[in-house]
Design an enzyme around this catalytic site. Structure first.
Site, PDB file in Angstrom:
ATOM      1  NE  ARG A  38      -4.383  -1.510   1.692  1.00 49.77           N
ATOM      2  CZ  ARG A  38      -5.273  -2.004   2.539  1.00 49.77           C
ATOM      3  NH1 ARG A  38      -5.108  -1.885   3.839  1.00 49.77           N
ATOM      4  NH2 ARG A  38      -6.340  -2.624   2.092  1.00 49.77           N
ATOM      5  CE  LYS A 199     -10.313  -4.690   8.233  1.00 46.64           C
ATOM      6  NZ  LYS A 199      -9.886  -3.675   7.259  1.00 46.64           N
ATOM      7  N   GLY A 356      -5.543  -5.534   2.119  1.00 40.12           N
ATOM      8  CA  GLY A 356      -4.224  -5.361   2.740  1.00 40.12           C
ATOM      9  C   GLY A 356      -3.590  -6.692   3.104  1.00 40.12           C
ATOM     10  N   GLY A 379     -12.379  -4.619   1.137  1.00 41.91           N
ATOM     11  CA  GLY A 379     -13.796  -4.278   1.264  1.00 41.91           C
ATOM     12  C   GLY A 379     -14.257  -3.355   0.143  1.00 41.91           C
TER      13      GLY A 379
HETATM   14  N1  LIG Z   1      -9.756 -18.699  11.026  1.00 41.36           N
HETATM   15  C1  LIG Z   1      -9.212 -17.521  11.357  1.00 41.36           C
HETATM   16  N2  LIG Z   1      -9.108 -17.158  12.639  1.00 41.36           N
HETATM   17  C2  LIG Z   1      -8.562 -15.959  12.980  1.00 41.36           C
HETATM   18  N3  LIG Z   1      -8.085 -15.070  12.094  1.00 41.36           N
HETATM   19  C3  LIG Z   1      -8.186 -15.391  10.794  1.00 41.36           C
HETATM   20  C4  LIG Z   1      -8.741 -16.616  10.360  1.00 41.36           C
HETATM   21  N4  LIG Z   1      -8.688 -16.626   9.001  1.00 41.36           N
HETATM   22  C5  LIG Z   1      -8.129 -15.478   8.612  1.00 41.36           C
HETATM   23  N5  LIG Z   1      -7.817 -14.716   9.671  1.00 41.36           N
HETATM   24  C6  LIG Z   1      -7.163 -13.396   9.687  1.00 41.36           C
HETATM   25  O1  LIG Z   1      -7.820 -12.497   8.811  1.00 41.36           O
HETATM   26  C7  LIG Z   1      -6.950 -11.391   8.621  1.00 41.36           C
HETATM   27  C8  LIG Z   1      -7.237 -10.707   7.309  1.00 41.36           C
HETATM   28  O2  LIG Z   1      -8.591 -10.328   7.245  1.00 41.36           O
HETATM   29  P1  LIG Z   1      -9.111  -9.042   6.478  1.00 41.36           P
HETATM   30  O3  LIG Z   1      -8.579  -7.820   7.128  1.00 41.36           O
HETATM   31  O4  LIG Z   1     -10.583  -9.197   6.375  1.00 41.36           O
HETATM   32  O5  LIG Z   1      -8.430  -9.199   5.033  1.00 41.36           O
HETATM   33  P2  LIG Z   1      -7.935  -8.069   3.992  1.00 41.36           P
HETATM   34  O6  LIG Z   1      -7.030  -7.126   4.758  1.00 41.36           O
HETATM   35  O7  LIG Z   1      -7.206  -8.800   2.920  1.00 41.36           O
HETATM   36  O8  LIG Z   1      -9.179  -7.394   3.499  1.00 41.36           O
HETATM   37  C9  LIG Z   1      -5.550 -11.959   8.703  1.00 41.36           C
HETATM   38  O9  LIG Z   1      -4.819 -11.215   9.646  1.00 41.36           O
HETATM   39  C10 LIG Z   1      -5.747 -13.405   9.164  1.00 41.36           C
HETATM   40  O10 LIG Z   1      -4.868 -13.800  10.194  1.00 41.36           O
HETATM   41  O1  LIG Z   2      -7.559  -2.342   5.250  1.00 45.71           O
HETATM   42  C1  LIG Z   2      -8.560  -1.869   4.713  1.00 45.71           C
HETATM   43  O2  LIG Z   2      -9.514  -2.612   4.112  1.00 45.71           O
HETATM   44  P1  LIG Z   2      -9.421  -4.191   3.775  1.00 45.71           P
HETATM   45  O3  LIG Z   2      -9.126  -4.969   5.059  1.00 45.71           O
HETATM   46  O4  LIG Z   2     -10.784  -4.492   3.238  1.00 45.71           O
HETATM   47  O5  LIG Z   2      -8.343  -4.405   2.764  1.00 45.71           O
HETATM   48  C2  LIG Z   2      -8.802  -0.394   4.592  1.00 45.71           C
HETATM   49  O6  LIG Z   2      -7.719   0.327   5.133  1.00 45.71           O
HETATM   50  C3  LIG Z   2     -10.104  -0.012   5.299  1.00 45.71           C
HETATM   51  O7  LIG Z   2     -10.007  -0.285   6.678  1.00 45.71           O
HETATM   52  P2  LIG Z   2     -11.353  -0.470   7.551  1.00 45.71           P
HETATM   53  O8  LIG Z   2     -12.004  -1.773   7.093  1.00 45.71           O
HETATM   54  O9  LIG Z   2     -10.893  -0.525   8.984  1.00 45.71           O
HETATM   55  O10 LIG Z   2     -12.229   0.706   7.263  1.00 45.71           O
END
Ligand SMILES: Nc1ncnc2c1ncn2[C@@H]1O[C@H](COP(=O)(O)OP(=O)(O)O)[C@@H](O)[C@H]1O
Ligand SMILES: O=C(OP(=O)(O)O)[C@H](O)COP(=O)(O)O
Length: 398
Positions: A38, A199, A356, A379
């Site tokens: 990023r 998330k 991310g 997201g």
């Molecule tokens: N079964 C699980 N239990 C706890 N954490 C998890 C599990 N599967 C994935 N994760 C966690 O989810 C996190 C990423 O989620 P998220 O922020 O939604 O993805 P992104 O940043 O790609 O949008 C990672 O830090 C990973 O460790």
């Molecule tokens: O990491 C982000 O989104 P992502 O986890 O969906 O990739 C963005 O910085 C948005 O963060 P937020 O989901 O806490 O608003």
């Protein structure tokens, strides 16, 4: 296609105070940035403005600090990586509004770069409070939004400021929208989506629309645990939002109605501790020990995902299938990433992934370069895919 002004429309940036919204919400390990994708993505906008003599004032959020000053979520941690990538010094202000910022901006030379502290330390950020927008705007002449990955948030620094100052899209904002439109404007079916990660509450709602856009929805990571619990499985101490069980059941119904197949894990790797190399076992999802947590999808699930990818023409992926930062709970994510990369290289699959942590996971698997397109956004990318207007983008068009 762009319906907004870009950096090309800034007539004379020299000496102007430009508030640049970037997404520096990057993975951090042992006090240092562990994936700088990023930061690299926003560097071109920052260096272009700096080279044109603007005073570049960076606004960003970091984590989810619940509207209070929480120094464990200070943006100070990204300064060394940011300065190294930009190849120029980066000053840091310990707030994003108020006298300390005004002073730091006054001390900034033309072409200088200043990073302001986490915007989410103030309730006005997520509340998009007009008084907070004014306080941010007080330190800028122009506003540039280069944070496509935060454009699904209608926050003060992502949306409100665009109505308050002359607003422009940064280079990454522009490039992401163009690339996603090119790759996924008319996706070739069958389309497989993989949605995992942690998330759960902020992403679960958008699955209801997503099922009408894709042929197969693979649900993994923490998101899967919520669906498994909704089906009556005991998920022990797994990351799970039990109060979203009704939402999960509604999504399964919507998928049935739309003819979208939902692929949930049939097995998982459970552990008794959230730590690398913790004691672990592979179990069927109906046999999760009450004192353990699912930290990864199991090998049978990976085989089912690979079979879905064999039939797919397009893949969209956000959210790792497990806690990939902790060995060996990266196995399913790495295997799925390798499977997608292999089919992309063979020309049978168009693969788009974003987020991310998802990008960090693809880098960890060593296959990010093999994907058709990798977005900084998770997201925001999913909401874009749903066809939802993104507040941060809409505000730039206004
Ligand atoms: N079964 C699980 N239990 C706890 N954490 C998890 C599990 N599967 C994935 N994760 C966690 O989810 C996190 C990423 O989620 P998220 O922020 O939604 O993805 P992104 O940043 O790609 O949008 C990672 O830090 C990973 O460790
Ligand atoms: O990491 C982000 O989104 P992502 O986890 O969906 O990739 C963005 O910085 C948005 O963060 P937020 O989901 O806490 O608003």
């Amino acid at each position: 296609m762009a319906q907004f002004r870009t950096l090309d429309d800034i007539a004379d940036a020299a000496g102007k105070r430009v508030l640049v919204r970037v997404d520096l919400n990057v993975p951090v390990k042992d006090g240092a940035v562990s994936d700088d994708t990023r930061i690299r993505a926003v560097a071109p906008t920052i260096t272009e403005l700096s080279d044109k003599g603007a005073k570049v004032i960076l606004l960003a959020h970091f984590g989810r600090p619940k509207a209070k000053r929480d120094l464990t979520q200070s943006l100070a941690v990204v300064v060394p990586a940011l300065a190294a990538i930009l190849g120029r010094p980066v000053a840091f202000a310990d707030d994003c509004i108020g006298p300390s910022v005004t002073k730091a901006v006054a001390a900034l030379a033309d072409g200088g770069v200043l990073l302001l502290e986490n915007t989410r330390f103030h309730a006005g950020e997520e509340g998009n409070d007009p008084a907070f927008v004014d306080a941010l705007a007080a330190n800028g002449d122009l506003y540039v939004n280069d944070a496509f990955s935060a454009a699904h948030r209608a926050h003060a620094s992502t949306e409100g400021l665009a109505h308050r100052l002359p607003a422009f899209a940064g280079r990454t904002m522009q490039a992401e929208l163009e690339a996603l439109d090119k790759a996924l404007g008319t996706p070739v079916r069958p389309v497989v989506a993989i949605v995992g990660g942690a998330k759960v509450s902020s992403k679960i709602d958008l699955l209801e629309n997503l099922v009408s856009k894709v042929d197969v929805l693979v649900i993994g990571g923490g998101m899967a645990n919520t669906f498994l619990a909704a089906q009556g499985h005991d998920v022990g101490k797994s990351l799970c939002e039990h109060d979203l069980a009704d939402t999960a059941r509604k999504i399964v119904k919507a998928a049935d109605a739309a003819g979208c197949r939902i692929l949930l894990p049939s097995d998982g790797v459970v552990a008794w501790e959230f730590a690398a190399n913790a004691r672990h076992e592979t179990v069927k999802v109906n046999a999760v020990p009450a004192d353990a947590m699912i930290l990864d999808a199991g090998p049978a699930t990976v085989k089912e995902i690979e079979a879905a990818l064999d039939k797919a023409k397009t893949l969209v992926w956000n959210g790792p299938l497990g806690a990939f930062e902790l060995t060996p709970f990266d196995a399913a994510t790495v295997a799925a990433a390798e499977a997608a990369a292999k089919r992309t290289r063979a020309g049978t699959l168009l693969s788009v992934a974003g987020g991310g942590d998802t990008v960090a996971a693809l880098n960890h698997a060593g296959v990010a370069g093999a994907f058709s397109y990798v977005s900084t956004a998770g997201g925001a990318f999913l909401e874009w895919l749903e066809g939802k207007p993104l507040p941060g983008v809409e505000a730039l068009k206004a």
